[in-house]
Design a protein around this motif. Structure first.
Motif, PDB file in Angstrom:
ATOM      1  N   LEU A   1       0.841  -1.205   0.000  1.00 37.38           N
ATOM      2  CA  LEU A   1       0.000   0.000   0.000  1.00 37.38           C
ATOM      3  C   LEU A   1       0.874   1.253   0.000  1.00 37.38           C
ATOM      4  N   LEU A   2       2.006   1.171   0.681  1.00 41.13           N
ATOM      5  CA  LEU A   2       2.959   2.284   0.687  1.00 41.13           C
ATOM      6  C   LEU A   2       3.468   2.566  -0.736  1.00 41.13           C
TER       7      LEU A   2
ATOM      8  N   GLU B   1       2.877   6.008  -3.004  1.00 38.73           N
ATOM      9  CA  GLU B   1       3.939   6.797  -3.642  1.00 38.73           C
ATOM     10  C   GLU B   1       3.722   6.908  -5.152  1.00 38.73           C
ATOM     11  N   LYS B   2       3.179   5.844  -5.761  1.00 37.46           N
ATOM     12  CA  LYS B   2       2.880   5.889  -7.200  1.00 37.46           C
ATOM     13  C   LYS B   2       1.791   6.915  -7.512  1.00 37.46           C
ATOM     14  N   GLN B   3       0.891   7.124  -6.530  1.00 43.23           N
ATOM     15  CA  GLN B   3      -0.191   8.104  -6.709  1.00 43.23           C
ATOM     16  C   GLN B   3       0.294   9.533  -6.486  1.00 43.23           C
ATOM     17  N   GLY B   4       1.583   9.671  -6.165  1.00 39.98           N
ATOM     18  CA  GLY B   4       2.166  11.006  -6.004  1.00 39.98           C
ATOM     19  C   GLY B   4       2.171  11.550  -4.596  1.00 39.98           C
ATOM     20  N   PHE B   5       1.783  10.718  -3.609  1.00 36.14           N
ATOM     21  CA  PHE B   5       1.802  11.163  -2.215  1.00 36.14           C
ATOM     22  C   PHE B   5       3.167  10.896  -1.592  1.00 36.14           C
ATOM     23  N   GLU B   6       3.627  11.812  -0.769  1.00 36.88           N
ATOM     24  CA  GLU B   6       4.878  11.631  -0.039  1.00 36.88           C
ATOM     25  C   GLU B   6       4.557  11.183   1.383  1.00 36.88           C
ATOM     26  N   CYS B   7       5.268  10.164   1.851  1.00 34.09           N
ATOM     27  CA  CYS B   7       5.048   9.680   3.215  1.00 34.09           C
ATOM     28  C   CYS B   7       5.408  10.776   4.215  1.00 34.09           C
ATOM     29  N   ASP B   8       4.586  10.929   5.222  1.00 36.22           N
ATOM     30  CA  ASP B   8       4.940  11.865   6.287  1.00 36.22           C
ATOM     31  C   ASP B   8       5.530  11.098   7.467  1.00 36.22           C
ATOM     32  N   LYS B   9       5.863  11.828   8.514  1.00 37.57           N
ATOM     33  CA  LYS B   9       6.489  11.198   9.683  1.00 37.57           C
ATOM     34  C   LYS B   9       5.577  10.143  10.291  1.00 37.57           C
ATOM     35  N   TYR B  10       4.271  10.414  10.260  1.00 35.19           N
ATOM     36  CA  TYR B  10       3.317   9.477  10.844  1.00 35.19           C
ATOM     37  C   TYR B  10       3.319   8.150  10.090  1.00 35.19           C
ATOM     38  N   THR B  11       3.420   8.202   8.757  1.00 33.23           N
ATOM     39  CA  THR B  11       3.457   6.978   7.946  1.00 33.23           C
ATOM     40  C   THR B  11       4.627   6.099   8.374  1.00 33.23           C
ATOM     41  N   HIS B  12       5.807   6.707   8.463  1.00 31.91           N
ATOM     42  CA  HIS B  12       7.009   5.950   8.829  1.00 31.91           C
ATOM     43  C   HIS B  12       6.912   5.399  10.252  1.00 31.91           C
ATOM     44  N   THR B  13       6.359   6.201  11.156  1.00 30.41           N
ATOM     45  CA  THR B  13       6.229   5.752  12.551  1.00 30.41           C
ATOM     46  C   THR B  13       5.283   4.557  12.653  1.00 30.41           C
ATOM     47  N   ILE B  14       4.197   4.581  11.877  1.00 28.94           N
ATOM     48  CA  ILE B  14       3.262   3.448  11.845  1.00 28.94           C
ATOM     49  C   ILE B  14       3.998   2.168  11.429  1.00 28.94           C
ATOM     50  N   LEU B  15       4.806   2.279  10.374  1.00 28.49           N
ATOM     51  CA  LEU B  15       5.522   1.107   9.859  1.00 28.49           C
ATOM     52  C   LEU B  15       6.566   0.611  10.856  1.00 28.49           C
ATOM     53  N   ILE B  16       7.266   1.527  11.503  1.00 30.46           N
ATOM     54  CA  ILE B  16       8.264   1.130  12.512  1.00 30.46           C
ATOM     55  C   ILE B  16       7.584   0.436  13.679  1.00 30.46           C
ATOM     56  N   ASP B  17       6.442   0.977  14.101  1.00 28.03           N
ATOM     57  CA  ASP B  17       5.684   0.348  15.191  1.00 28.03           C
ATOM     58  C   ASP B  17       5.216  -1.049  14.783  1.00 28.03           C
ATOM     59  N   GLY B  18       4.758  -1.184  13.521  1.00 30.64           N
ATOM     60  CA  GLY B  18       4.324  -2.488  13.024  1.00 30.64           C
ATOM     61  C   GLY B  18       5.465  -3.490  12.997  1.00 30.64           C
ATOM     62  N   LEU B  19       6.638  -3.054  12.569  1.00 32.16           N
ATOM     63  CA  LEU B  19       7.821  -3.927  12.541  1.00 32.16           C
ATOM     64  C   LEU B  19       8.210  -4.346  13.959  1.00 32.16           C
ATOM     65  N   CYS B  20       8.157  -3.395  14.889  1.00 33.84           N
ATOM     66  CA  CYS B  20       8.486  -3.703  16.287  1.00 33.84           C
ATOM     67  C   CYS B  20       7.543  -4.751  16.858  1.00 33.84           C
ATOM     68  N   LYS B  21       6.248  -4.562  16.619  1.00 37.43           N
ATOM     69  CA  LYS B  21       5.254  -5.487  17.167  1.00 37.43           C
ATOM     70  C   LYS B  21       5.347  -6.873  16.532  1.00 37.43           C
ATOM     71  N   ALA B  22       5.889  -6.899  15.303  1.00 36.57           N
ATOM     72  CA  ALA B  22       6.089  -8.195  14.638  1.00 36.57           C
ATOM     73  C   ALA B  22       7.398  -8.848  15.074  1.00 36.57           C
TER      74      ALA B  22
END
Length: 319
Positions: free
Chosen positions: A172-173, A177-198
């Protein structure tokens, strides 16, 4: 304004009411609304919606619900805007049960809502752990062809991470990005939290390094995720290393560290850190304070536990 033969039209009243509400003069708006009714003014649906929206933005959910009831009694039928406004207010105020009741009423009447409305519902279901319903609404949103924005993408990525579907989250990320949206800090934090929980701490740290490389210099939330997960996984020494490397820390950082030190039976270190925080005025969560006191008691250090309790009481008085 109402004098002689000069009677402003409904549109004029709505504009005035909207102006008062937008500037947070909700008491004035209510008084004007009641005053107009006393002069024979019959509010339209849009009038009620303006007032309900203003009350919800001011956090006055109870009054908004009274106006909603009055709207129904007046012979008007609440529309999608009315319901969505109050539903969002319920979720913002953590009145999830009431919000879901309003959502059910919307569904019974066949109303639909925009992307922000969908994301509000999805986020609420995620917060209360009802991931199946969150996924159902996500699929419905896609089926309805709702245009996604950065908030929508972040909400959906968060849902995938909560479900442990990290591969889907990264796909989905890519789409985002293909749709032209740039990830913000919240996007990256969500993914880091998901990786941590996994349990993928290495991946989380690599993603954090990537964040630093692309210019996100304020990563406190991401660091907190890593420190907390390392502690919960029993890797307390690694957690300490990351904790000590952090240039910025907040109440959650310290509380998490204190709690996880207790969990690792490092009670002297936990006590020392807690006392340091109390002395400097850093707020520590009550659960972390309790973990230290209970840990000392259970290990036979009752005198130390009493000292800590006394310091906690003194800190409350002085701060």
């Amino acid at each position: 304004m109402i004098c002689g033969d000069l009677t402003p039209c409904t549109a004029t009243f709505n504009i005035m009411l909207n102006g008062l509400c937008k500037n947070r003069y909700t008491d004035n708006a209510l008084r004007m609304f009641r005053g107009l009714q006393n002069h024979g003014f019959v509010p339209e649906l849009v009038t009620y919606n303006i007032l309900i929206k203003g009350l919800c933005k001011a956090g006055r959910l109870r009054t908004a619900r009274w106006i909603l009831k009055e709207l129904g009694d007046s012979g008007h039928a609440p529309n999608a805007i009315t319901y969505t406004t109050i539903m969002k207010c319920c979720f913002r105020n953590r009145k999830y049960k009431l919000g879901l009741e309003i959502l059910s009423a919307m569904k019974r009447k066949g109303y639909t809502f925009d992307g922000f409305g969908y994301c509000t519902v999805i986020a609420a279901f995620v917060k209360i752990g009802r991931l199946k319903e969150a996924t159902d609404y996500m699929e419905q949103m896609v089926t309805d062809g709702v245009q996604l924005d950065i908030v929508s993408y972040n909400t959906l990525i968060n849902l995938y991470c909560k479900e442990g579907k990290l591969e889907a989250a990264y796909l989905l990320l890519d789409e985002m990005e293909k749709q032209g949206f740039e990830c913000d800090k919240y996007t990256h934090t969500i993914l880091i939290d998901g990786l941590c929980k996994a349990g993928n701490i290495k991946g989380a740290r690599l993603h954090l390094e990537y964040m630093n490389k692309i210019g996100f210099d304020s990563n406190l939330e991401a660091y907190n995720c890593i420190v907390d997960r390392l502690g919960k996984d029993g890797k307390i020494d690694h957690a300490i290393n990351v904790f000590e490397s952090m240039e910025v820390k907040d109440s959650f950082t310290y509380s998490s560290m204190v709690h996880n030190l207790c969990k690792a039976k490092r009670l002297p270190s936990a006590s020392k850190l807690l006392l340091s925080c109390l002395k400097s005025g850093v707020r520590i969560l009550k659960s972390a304070q309790k973990a230290v006191v209970d840990g000392l008691r259970h290990s036979g250090c009752r005198r130390e536990a009493k000292k800590i309790q006394s310091k906690i009481r003194m800190a409350k008085i002085s701060h």
